[in-house]
Write a protein that holds these residues in place. Structure first.
Motif, PDB file in Angstrom:
ATOM      1  N   GLU A 163       0.944  -1.189  -0.036  1.00  0.00           N
ATOM      2  CA  GLU A 163      -0.074  -0.144   0.031  1.00  0.00           C
ATOM      3  C   GLU A 163       0.957   1.177  -0.012  1.00  0.00           C
ATOM      4  OE1 GLU A 163      -2.793   2.003   3.229  1.00  0.00           O
ATOM      5  OE2 GLU A 163      -3.292   0.052   2.869  1.00  0.00           O
ATOM      6  N   ALA A 202       2.057   9.155  -5.908  1.00  0.00           N
ATOM      7  CA  ALA A 202       2.726  10.702  -5.939  1.00  0.00           C
ATOM      8  C   ALA A 202       3.595  11.111  -6.637  1.00  0.00           C
ATOM      9  CB  ALA A 202       3.220  10.615  -4.429  1.00  0.00           C
ATOM     10  N   LYS A 209       1.052   4.015  -2.863  1.00  0.00           N
ATOM     11  CA  LYS A 209       0.953   5.611  -2.704  1.00  0.00           C
ATOM     12  C   LYS A 209       2.045   6.333  -3.071  1.00  0.00           C
ATOM     13  CE  LYS A 209      -2.505   5.094   0.829  1.00  0.00           C
ATOM     14  NZ  LYS A 209      -2.814   5.467   2.228  1.00  0.00           N
TER      15      LYS A 209
END
Length: 71
Positions: free
Chosen positions: A32, A40, A36
């Motif tokens: 996870e 980003a 992310k």
């Protein structure tokens, strides 16, 4: 995506070690976090390949720092 509750075995259950009890959650959180970070980086204009390479470098630096502390 809704968060699924994760079940962690208690010491009283004596079916797994603490590491075994935490391993699946640890791997899930690692995936996870990586997703992310890549998202980003892509939003900032970097490619997924560049982001993954940077993440690999950061992981290597972390492992080297841990190894230095242990020696």
């Amino acid at each position: 995506m809704p968060q699924q509750p994760h079940s962690i075995a208690t010491p009283a259950e004596h079916i797994v070690t603490a590491r075994e009890a935490l391993e699946l959650l640890y791997l899930h959180l690692e995936q996870e976090a990586e997703a992310k970070l890549v998202a980003a980086a892509i939003r900032a204009g970097w490619s997924a390949e560049e982001a993954l390479s940077a993440i690999d470098e950061l992981k290597l630096e972390d492992m080297q720092a841990i190894a230095r502390r242990k020696s």
